[in-house]
Motif scaffolding. Structure first.
Motif, PDB file in Angstrom:
ATOM      1  N   LYS A   1      39.766  22.583  33.741  1.00 43.45           N
ATOM      2  CA  LYS A   1      40.740  23.319  32.910  1.00 43.45           C
ATOM      3  C   LYS A   1      40.847  22.790  31.495  1.00 43.45           C
ATOM      4  O   LYS A   1      40.935  23.542  30.524  1.00 43.45           O
ATOM      5  CB  LYS A   1      42.136  23.181  33.523  1.00 43.45           C
TER       6      LYS A   1
ATOM      7  N   PHE B   1      38.785  37.139  34.749  1.00 44.39           N
ATOM      8  CA  PHE B   1      40.200  37.377  34.470  1.00 44.39           C
ATOM      9  C   PHE B   1      41.003  37.749  35.707  1.00 44.39           C
ATOM     10  O   PHE B   1      42.128  37.322  35.890  1.00 44.39           O
ATOM     11  CB  PHE B   1      40.349  38.518  33.456  1.00 44.39           C
TER      12      PHE B   1
ATOM     13  N   GLU C   1      42.163  30.702  40.283  1.00 49.03           N
ATOM     14  CA  GLU C   1      41.338  30.671  41.495  1.00 49.03           C
ATOM     15  C   GLU C   1      42.034  29.928  42.628  1.00 49.03           C
ATOM     16  O   GLU C   1      41.954  30.323  43.780  1.00 49.03           O
ATOM     17  CB  GLU C   1      39.989  29.996  41.204  1.00 49.03           C
TER      18      GLU C   1
ATOM     19  N   PHE D   1      35.511  26.469  35.494  1.00 50.37           N
ATOM     20  CA  PHE D   1      36.671  26.638  34.601  1.00 50.37           C
ATOM     21  C   PHE D   1      37.982  26.314  35.292  1.00 50.37           C
ATOM     22  O   PHE D   1      38.972  26.023  34.646  1.00 50.37           O
ATOM     23  CB  PHE D   1      36.697  28.041  33.990  1.00 50.37           C
ATOM     24  N   GLU D   2      37.970  26.357  36.638  1.00 45.99           N
ATOM     25  CA  GLU D   2      39.179  26.022  37.386  1.00 45.99           C
ATOM     26  C   GLU D   2      39.347  24.501  37.469  1.00 45.99           C
ATOM     27  O   GLU D   2      40.442  23.981  37.287  1.00 45.99           O
ATOM     28  CB  GLU D   2      39.077  26.623  38.788  1.00 45.99           C
TER      29      GLU D   2
ATOM     30  N   ASP E   1      47.502  33.247  24.747  1.00 52.36           N
ATOM     31  CA  ASP E   1      46.207  33.930  24.711  1.00 52.36           C
ATOM     32  C   ASP E   1      45.752  34.235  23.272  1.00 52.36           C
ATOM     33  O   ASP E   1      44.566  34.246  22.979  1.00 52.36           O
ATOM     34  CB  ASP E   1      46.231  35.209  25.563  1.00 52.36           C
TER      35      ASP E   1
ATOM     36  N   LYS F   1      33.663  33.977  32.042  1.00 54.68           N
ATOM     37  CA  LYS F   1      35.011  34.530  31.932  1.00 54.68           C
ATOM     38  C   LYS F   1      35.320  35.306  33.195  1.00 54.68           C
ATOM     39  O   LYS F   1      34.552  36.175  33.601  1.00 54.68           O
ATOM     40  CB  LYS F   1      35.095  35.469  30.729  1.00 54.68           C
TER      41      LYS F   1
ATOM     42  N   SER G   1      33.630  32.817  42.248  1.00 58.75           N
ATOM     43  CA  SER G   1      33.192  33.880  41.349  1.00 58.75           C
ATOM     44  C   SER G   1      32.235  34.830  42.050  1.00 58.75           C
ATOM     45  O   SER G   1      32.301  36.048  41.896  1.00 58.75           O
ATOM     46  CB  SER G   1      32.534  33.251  40.128  1.00 58.75           C
TER      47      SER G   1
ATOM     48  N   VAL H   1      38.339  24.010  28.937  1.00 57.97           N
ATOM     49  CA  VAL H   1      38.306  25.435  28.596  1.00 57.97           C
ATOM     50  C   VAL H   1      39.076  25.627  27.288  1.00 57.97           C
ATOM     51  O   VAL H   1      40.120  25.026  27.103  1.00 57.97           O
ATOM     52  CB  VAL H   1      38.951  26.263  29.726  1.00 57.97           C
TER      53      VAL H   1
ATOM     54  N   ARG I   1      42.371  33.305  32.290  1.00 55.76           N
ATOM     55  CA  ARG I   1      41.445  33.144  33.422  1.00 55.76           C
ATOM     56  C   ARG I   1      42.209  33.329  34.713  1.00 55.76           C
ATOM     57  O   ARG I   1      43.414  33.094  34.796  1.00 55.76           O
ATOM     58  CB  ARG I   1      40.761  31.772  33.388  1.00 55.76           C
TER      59      ARG I   1
END
Lengths: 457, 380
Positions: free
Chosen positions: B149, B112, B161, B145-146, A393, B110, B367, B152, B158
């Motif tokens: 990948k 999380f 999901e 974003f899933e 991260d 984003k 989301s 990203v 993240r």
């Protein structure tokens, strides 16, 4: 209203200063008073009454103390009642629910919380007005005969909501008469812009990282990110708080007042003792002047000195917010300052590098305690910092924040100021001011994150 | 600063003079310039200068709208907003207003951790399945974003999901009338084959992404997938979506929207507004071009397709991800009733009673499913 808003910059400033500069000297206080009411009333109209009440009570207490100078007992009674009122207001509006919660937890009672929100700036203006009555009682200043002037002192918008804490005796002459010089206005504008840029460009921008870690979850971050996050809050609180102070000092100058410096490059300190001489100077001087020295300071033997220090740091922590973490934060400094007094300072003197490193870590950890209200979360976060947690991260966050945090470090360590002071060309300084102002407006125009951090103070 | 020695004074405070002049000019412009009513880019109405009123001052609403007004009607706002975006780039920031710029011009949101609504919404779906004795199909679409990948930025935390969707699906596996539709592999494969399954500047999947998912729906429902390769594909260029509306990059790469010529008999929105097509071509001229699909989001709408050979009907409960997918379903169903709980004021219970036995497709993107506070309405 807050300084870092388009409302303040493009509505309040042009209207207020046009009026303020145009009216003759004798109308300047009334104008300042009225505009300060609007400034405060824009956010918290109902709590205006509280300030008016505070002004009235302290004003009449002052007059009474003046009239009873022959009768010591009566004078002291008035003084004590007035202080009880001031502290009582602060206690009630700021701490009542904290007390109720803790009494409930301790005794199992089910007292219900009082439905009040903290009046903006109450901690600041209460301390200011107390400086007036205490100094008056001690004969260090004379009673203010004009309620308008006393009112203007207390409600004056520059330092009303976030300091610096300006003691009455410092501005009492200026309340009567002040000369406004163009050079002072120029200087004031420069200081204001530096404050605005500190808040909008650095504090908000860097603080987003800290804010984001809350949603990422403290349990999920790597060791390096935990440190980067703590550093980001360390920078945020400095630029935010100092930014507000600078804006207040700058506006003060534009108005013809000379407010005291509140932050003197605190992150260059080589001990925690030094840090507190440079951080929020007006608050520490207030506690020294009105609590520590009256308690006897360090003149009554070792034990009493440490007891006095304990009291002062307990109060300092508690002043910052009605929460255990703030008390813990204050006592954390009590411990470090005591250790330094006892023996640490002799070690620190030997190696400046070690001293800076120790101070840096001590301060960064203190901000974690300050910023997180939940005790369990504080432990979790500090645990993350001091144990090995791997993860990539840091790659993302360092990439994202490296530049702005590097700028933040360079500014907070005084390098940028040195550079600025070397520039002699006034046009370059002028251009720098205008550019910083325009970019600050750009960030306000598209603000994602512009918090007011002192709503708990 | 005023008075006889004005010019001499100004020379001693040039910065103050310039900036004071600037604030005065801005104030005049606030007052003189016409106010913008609607922002296309942000797809919302902007606050107008509030009228002075005592009640508003008392409860603080006047001050609040005034504060918003100064932000939203700032003269040269576009310029300032762009200036900030550029400044963020110079600072090497990979994000602006919480939108992250990834590889190849892809922007991402984003996310999380699971939101407060996720569990509640899952419970709603379970309850809905128990209450309704009919075939129910559930598709929770992963977000870009899933699926993308690799695009990203490295290290961005993240939410997983896939883990949450899989977990939810397996929780539901005991419900016999519920069929979960997993489109993860389909979208991943499609994307790896070099097809664009998500927009770069918008949060929706592309028409192709939706088409892949349509295939999985057909599989699950046991119906024949219509091949759309023989339909004519049309393009809408220069599409900047919701991500760009926040990120505001001066260098964003625009997307292209694809849509197929699919004819229908009738499309009725909220029982009153009637159209003869699935697409609102006027929307292709504005900022929010995605809103062309099904003419936007509405509480309830109904499509009568040209598929006269079947009497099959379907109810779709959905968010906007479904808007570009539903056109494909018109090849399999004669009538489709579409409900968007966010805008639906009526009783779904009553509707379900009226539409006894009609199968239901629930389609949400993760989301939104994670945060939406209207899904409970499917039980009301």
């Amino acid at each position: 209203m807050i300084f870092s808003s388009l409302l303040f910059l493009f509505w309040f400033i042009p209207i207020f200063f046009t009026v303020y500069y145009l009216v003759p000297q004798r109308y300047k206080n009334p104008v300042l008073f009225i505009f300060s009411v609007i400034f405060y009333g824009f956010g918290e109209p109902k709590y205006l009454l509280l300030i008016f009440l505070s002004i009235t009570v302290n004003y009449f207490a002052g007059i009474l103390m003046d009239k009873t100078s022959e009768n010591k007992a009566l004078r002291t009674t008035v003084f004590v009642l007035c202080i009880v009122f001031d502290i009582g207001m602060l206690m009630f509006f700021k701490y009542i629910n904290f007390f109720i919660e803790n009494i409930n937890a301790l005794t199992g009672l089910k007292l219900s919380a009082v439905n009040i929100t903290l009046p903006l700036g109450i901690s600041f203006y209460t301390f200011q007005i107390m400086s007036y009555v205490i100094d008056l009682y001690r004969g260090k200043t004379v009673a203010q005969k004009s309620i308008l002037k006393l009112g203007t002192y207390l409600i004056m918008f520059p330092q009303l909501i976030a300091g610096p804490i300006v003691v009455y005796s410092r501005v009492s002459d200026a309340l009567d008469e002040r000369r406004i010089k163009p050079e002072e206005i120029e200087e004031g504008v420069r200081i204001f812009i530096i404050g605005l840029a500190s808040k909008v460009l650095l504090a908000n921008n860097i603080g987003m990282l800290w804010e984001e870690l809350k949603t990422v979850g403290y349990g999920n971050i790597s060791t390096l990110l935990a440190w980067l996050g703590a550093l980001s809050f360390t920078l945020q609180i400095y630029f935010d708080f100092n930014g507000y102070s600078l804006m207040a000092i700058g506006i003060g100058k534009m108005l013809g007042f000379e407010f005291p410096l509140n932050f003197d490059l605190p992150y260059t300190s080589a001990s925690v003792t030094e840090f507190w001489r440079r951080w929020h100077i007006t608050l520490s001087s207030w506690f020294r002047e009105y609590v520590y020295i009256p308690l006897g300071g360090n003149r009554k033997g070792r034990l009493r000195t440490y007891i006095n220090l304990f009291i002062v740091w307990f109060l300092t922590g508690f002043w910052h917010g009605a929460g255990w973490n703030f008390i813990l934060w204050g006592l954390y400094f009590f411990v470090l300052l005591s250790l330094e007094k006892l023996f640490l300072k002799n070690i620190l003197i030997k190696s400046r590098i070690f001293a800076r490193l120790y101070t840096g870590i001590a301060v960064i950890v203190s901000w974690v305690i300050f910023a997180i209200t939940d005790m369990g979360d504080i432990l979790k976060y500090i645990g993350r910092m001091f144990s090995i947690n791997t993860g990539n991260d840091i790659v993302y966050y360092l990439g994202n924040y490296a530049v702005v945090m590097a700028i933040g470090c360079a500014v907070s360590l005084g390098y940028v100021k040195k550079l600025y002071d070397k520039v002699n060309n006034r046009y370059i300084k002028m251009a720098a001011g205008v550019i910083l102002f325009v970019i600050s407006v750009a960030y306000l125009a598209d603000e994602g994150y512009n918090p007011f951090l002192y709503f708990r103070f | 600063m005023k008075g006889k020695k004005l010019s001499g004074n100004i020379k001693s405070c040039p910065t103050a003079a310039i900036l004071f002049g600037f604030t005065v000019v801005m104030l005049i412009l606030y007052l003189a310039l016409p106010q913008t009513e609607f922002s296309d880019a942000e797809n919302r109405y902007l606050t107008q200068r509030p009228r002075f009123n005592l009640a508003g001052i008392k409860d603080g609403s006047y001050m609040e709208s005034f504060d918003n007004y100064t932000k939203e009607q700032l003269p040269f706002r576009e310029f300032f907003v762009k200036l900030k975006a550029v400044s963020e780039m110079i600072l090497l920031k990979k994000e602006n207003n919480n939108i992250v710029l990834g590889k190849d011009g892809y922007m991402f949101e984003k996310l999380f951790s699971p939101g407060k609504r996720l569990e509640k919404n899952e419970e709603c779906i379970k309850k809905f399945t128990e209450d309704n004795d009919r075939e129910i199909y559930l598709l929770i679409a992963p977000n870009s974003f899933e699926i993308l990948k690799e695009k990203v930025p490295e290290g961005l935390p993240r939410i997983d999901e896939k883990k949450y969707i899989d977990g939810f699906y397996s929780d539901l596996s005991s419900k016999e009338n519920l069929h979960t539709i997993d489109v993860y592999d389909e979208l991943r494969t499609g994307s790896k084959a070099g097809k664009q399954v998500f927009y770069k500047t918008d949060h929706h999947w592309t028409t192709f992404g939706a088409y892949l998912s349509y295939g999985k729906i057909c599989e699950s429902m046991g119906i024949e997938k219509e091949e759309y390769t023989d339909h004519k594909v049309n393009l809408v260029n220069d599409f900047y979506g919701t991500y760009q509306a926040k990120y505001k990059s001066p260098f964003a790469v625009p997307d292209t929207i694809e849509y197929y010529d699919i004819k229908i008999e009738d499309y009725v929105i909220n029982g009153t507004e009637e159209h003869k097509g699935l697409y609102d071509m006027e929307k292709t001229e504005i900022y929010d071009k995605y809103a062309m699909f099904l003419w936007g989001n509405y509480g309830i709408s109904e499509i009568i397709s040209e598929k006269t050979s079947t009497k099959d009907e379907l109810i779709v409960i959905k968010d906007s991800y479904a808007n570009c997918l539903i056109p494909f379903l018109t090849g399999n169903f004669r009538r489709i009733v579409i409900i968007d709980p966010r805008y639906y004021g009526g009783s779904l219970k009553e509707l379900m009673e009226k539409e006894k036995g009609t199968p239901v497709l629930i389609l949400y993107n993760f989301s939104n499913f994670n945060e939406d506070s209207n899904i409970y309405k499917i039980l009301k």
